[in-house]
Design an enzyme around this catalytic site. Structure first.
Site, mmCIF file in Angstrom:
data_model
loop_
_atom_site.group_PDB
_atom_site.id
_atom_site.type_symbol
_atom_site.label_atom_id
_atom_site.label_comp_id
_atom_site.label_asym_id
_atom_site.label_seq_id
_atom_site.Cartn_x
_atom_site.Cartn_y
_atom_site.Cartn_z
ATOM 1 N N ASP A 1 100.585 67.839 25.955
ATOM 2 C CA ASP A 1 99.908 68.267 24.509
ATOM 3 C C ASP A 1 98.747 67.229 24.234
ATOM 4 O O ASP A 1 98.561 66.651 23.102
ATOM 5 C CB ASP A 1 101.247 67.506 23.678
ATOM 6 C CG ASP A 1 102.304 68.277 23.803
ATOM 7 O OD1 ASP A 1 102.566 69.479 24.085
ATOM 8 O OD2 ASP A 1 103.554 67.496 23.973
ATOM 9 N N LYS B 1 104.147 72.632 30.537
ATOM 10 C CA LYS B 1 104.462 73.110 29.042
ATOM 11 C C LYS B 1 103.596 72.870 28.143
ATOM 12 O O LYS B 1 102.965 71.533 28.160
ATOM 13 C CB LYS B 1 105.860 72.313 28.733
ATOM 14 C CG LYS B 1 106.349 72.845 27.499
ATOM 15 C CD LYS B 1 107.556 72.157 27.131
ATOM 16 C CE LYS B 1 107.439 70.864 26.311
ATOM 17 N NZ LYS B 1 106.551 70.802 25.010
ATOM 18 N N PHE C 1 106.625 77.307 21.770
ATOM 19 C CA PHE C 1 105.991 77.534 20.509
ATOM 20 C C PHE C 1 107.371 77.152 19.431
ATOM 21 O O PHE C 1 107.242 77.545 18.158
ATOM 22 C CB PHE C 1 105.487 78.860 20.355
ATOM 23 C CG PHE C 1 104.077 78.836 20.893
ATOM 24 C CD1 PHE C 1 103.356 77.799 20.896
ATOM 25 C CD2 PHE C 1 103.651 80.285 21.162
ATOM 26 C CE1 PHE C 1 102.089 77.931 21.516
ATOM 27 C CE2 PHE C 1 102.167 80.113 21.685
ATOM 28 C CZ PHE C 1 101.422 79.282 21.649
ATOM 29 N N LYS C 2 108.379 77.238 19.769
ATOM 30 C CA LYS C 2 109.796 76.952 19.187
ATOM 31 C C LYS C 2 109.954 78.028 18.095
ATOM 32 O O LYS C 2 110.144 77.897 17.003
ATOM 33 C CB LYS C 2 109.820 75.533 18.533
ATOM 34 C CG LYS C 2 109.955 74.418 19.458
ATOM 35 C CD LYS C 2 110.216 73.051 19.033
ATOM 36 C CE LYS C 2 110.384 72.111 20.072
ATOM 37 N NZ LYS C 2 109.210 71.816 20.787
ATOM 38 N N ASP D 1 111.667 82.788 13.926
ATOM 39 C CA ASP D 1 111.236 83.790 12.665
ATOM 40 C C ASP D 1 112.574 84.793 12.722
ATOM 41 O O ASP D 1 113.167 84.917 13.730
ATOM 42 C CB ASP D 1 109.809 83.972 12.965
ATOM 43 C CG ASP D 1 109.372 84.263 11.269
ATOM 44 O OD1 ASP D 1 109.849 84.958 10.507
ATOM 45 O OD2 ASP D 1 108.115 83.653 11.110
ATOM 46 N N ILE D 2 111.968 85.999 11.803
ATOM 47 C CA ILE D 2 112.972 87.083 11.912
ATOM 48 C C ILE D 2 112.494 87.737 13.032
ATOM 49 O O ILE D 2 111.598 87.721 13.802
ATOM 50 C CB ILE D 2 112.739 87.967 10.600
ATOM 51 C CG1 ILE D 2 111.207 88.399 10.525
ATOM 52 C CG2 ILE D 2 113.029 87.236 9.488
ATOM 53 C CD1 ILE D 2 110.742 89.539 9.235
ATOM 54 N N THR E 1 109.052 89.504 13.515
ATOM 55 C CA THR E 1 108.088 88.542 13.681
ATOM 56 C C THR E 1 108.030 87.863 15.399
ATOM 57 O O THR E 1 106.772 87.561 15.623
ATOM 58 C CB THR E 1 107.936 87.469 12.573
ATOM 59 O OG1 THR E 1 107.853 88.196 11.360
ATOM 60 C CG2 THR E 1 106.621 86.443 12.631
ATOM 61 N N ALA F 1 108.229 58.195 27.055
ATOM 62 C CA ALA F 1 107.845 57.675 25.488
ATOM 63 C C ALA F 1 109.046 57.801 24.441
ATOM 64 O O ALA F 1 109.081 56.963 23.705
ATOM 65 C CB ALA F 1 106.610 58.556 24.904
ATOM 66 N N GLY G 1 111.958 57.146 25.199
ATOM 67 C CA GLY G 1 113.280 56.146 25.671
ATOM 68 C C GLY G 1 114.285 56.714 26.504
ATOM 69 O O GLY G 1 115.087 56.004 27.061
HETATM 70 O O1 3DU Z 1 107.708 62.723 24.348
HETATM 71 P P1 3DU Z 1 106.854 63.195 25.388
HETATM 72 O O2 3DU Z 1 105.373 62.841 25.058
HETATM 73 O O3 3DU Z 1 107.375 63.150 26.808
HETATM 74 O O4 3DU Z 1 106.975 64.953 25.186
HETATM 75 C C1 3DU Z 1 108.056 65.555 25.178
HETATM 76 C C2 3DU Z 1 107.600 67.142 24.868
HETATM 77 O O5 3DU Z 1 108.677 67.883 24.613
HETATM 78 C C3 3DU Z 1 106.659 67.458 23.568
HETATM 79 O O6 3DU Z 1 105.889 68.415 23.904
HETATM 80 C C4 3DU Z 1 107.640 67.875 22.488
HETATM 81 O O7 3DU Z 1 107.205 68.675 21.676
HETATM 82 C C5 3DU Z 1 108.763 68.640 23.266
HETATM 83 N N1 3DU Z 1 110.053 68.687 22.936
HETATM 84 C C6 3DU Z 1 110.979 67.378 22.769
HETATM 85 O O8 3DU Z 1 110.104 66.440 22.735
HETATM 86 C C7 3DU Z 1 111.981 67.603 22.185
HETATM 87 C C8 3DU Z 1 112.783 68.745 22.205
HETATM 88 O O9 3DU Z 1 113.929 68.814 21.483
HETATM 89 C C9 3DU Z 1 112.013 69.833 22.461
HETATM 90 C C10 3DU Z 1 110.624 69.721 22.960
#
Ligand code: 3DU
Length: 211
Positions: free
Chosen positions: A5, A27, A56-57, A60-61, A64, A167, A169
Site C-alpha cells: 500500500d 496484494k 478493491f473491496k 456495487d450493484i 457495475t 501493524a 496487532g
Molecule cells: O495492516 P497492514 O499494513 O498489515 O495491511 C493490511 C492490509 O489488508 C491493507 O491493505 C488493508 O487495506 C487490508 N485489509 C485489512 O487490513 C482488513 C480487512 O478486513 C481487509 C483488508
C-alpha cells in the site's frame, strides 16, 4: 501475502523486488492504483513473477461490479469484493472471473475494531454465501483469532487471506495455529514501513515456514 500500500511506482517496485523471494503473493489496492494506474500490476508481475491480487473491496450493484471486475481482471490475478452487497453482486464478479480464469475473494469480517459494529453480525452468513457460490477464498481477521477459527470452519476448503498481523496487532503464532498451508497471512506496514523491508519479509517468512 504482501500488502503493497505505498503510493508511488518507484517505491512499490523497489519493495516488491527486494521482498519477492520471501513472499508468495502481492496484494495492491486503491492507494497504489490511484497513485499510479492499473498498468502497475503488469510491472510488478514482470519484476517479481508473483501473482497480484487487487483489493478493491468491490461493493456495487451487479452491472457495475461486472465492469469493475472486467477492467481489473484484464491485469490482476484476482479481485477482492465485499460480501455484504449480496450474492447477485458477488456472482456478477465471479462470472467475469471464471471466464478469465481468475480468482474472487470475498470479504467477510474485516480486521479493524469498527468491523464489530456491523460486519461481525453477518460475517458467518457471508462466509456461508461465499462457500455456496464456490468463490476461491475469503478475507477474515487476524485480529480476532476466535472469529478467524469460526469463519474457517464455515468455508472449509476455500482459502483464507488474513490481514491484521503486524501493524494492527494480530499475533502471528496464534493465527498460524488456525490457518493451514493453503491460506495466507497478509502483512503490509510491518514490511513496507520497516527500515529494511527485505529483512522484515525474510523474518516473517522464516517464522511462517518454521512454525
Ligand atoms: O495492516 P497492514 O499494513 O498489515 O495491511 C493490511 C492490509 O489488508 C491493507 O491493505 C488493508 O487495506 C487490508 N485489509 C485489512 O487490513 C482488513 C480487512 O478486513 C481487509 C483488508
Amino acid at each position: 501475502m504482501l500488502a503493497l500500500d505505498v503510493l508511488d511506482e518507484k517505491n512499490a517496485l523497489k519493495i516488491a523486488e527486494e521482498t519477492c523471494e520471501y513472499i508468495d503473493s502481492i496484494k495492491i489496492g486503491y492507494p497504489l492504483v490511484l497513485g499510479t494506474d492499473l498498468k502497475i500490476i503488469e510491472k510488478i508481475k514482470n519484476l517479481t513473477g508473483k501473482e497480484v491480487i487487487c483489493d478493491f473491496k468491490v461493493a456495487d450493484i451487479p452491472s457495475t461490479n461486472e465492469k469493475i471486475a472486467e477492467l481489473t481482471l484484464n491485469y490482476a490475478d484476482g479481485i477482492i469484493c465485499q460480501g455484504f452487497v449480496g450474492k447477485d453482486s458477488v456472482s456478477a464478479i465471479l462470472n467475469i472471473a471464471r471466464k478469465k480464469n481468475k480468482k474472487v475473494i470475498v470479504v467477510t469480517e474485516m480486521s479493524h475494531p469498527g468491523a464489530t459494529e456491523y460486519l461481525k453480525n453477518v460475517a458467518n452468513d457471508m462466509a456461508d454465501m461465499a462457500k455456496n457460490l464456490k468463490v476461491d477464498g475469503i478475507v477474515a481477521p487476524s485480529t480476532r483469532v476466535e472469529r478467524l477459527k469460526e469463519l474457517k470452519k464455515i468455508v472449509g476448503d476455500l482459502f483464507i487471506i488474513s490481514p491484521g498481523v503486524g501493524a494492527q496487532g494480530g499475533d502471528l503464532k496464534e493465527v498460524l495455529n488456525v490457518l493451514d498451508e493453503n491460506d495466507y497471512v497478509i502483512i503490509g506496514r510491518a514490511i513496507y514501513e520497516s527500515e529494511n523491508p527485505k529483512e522484515s519479509a525474510k523474518n516473517y517468512k522464516m517464522q511462517i515456514s518454521t512454525f
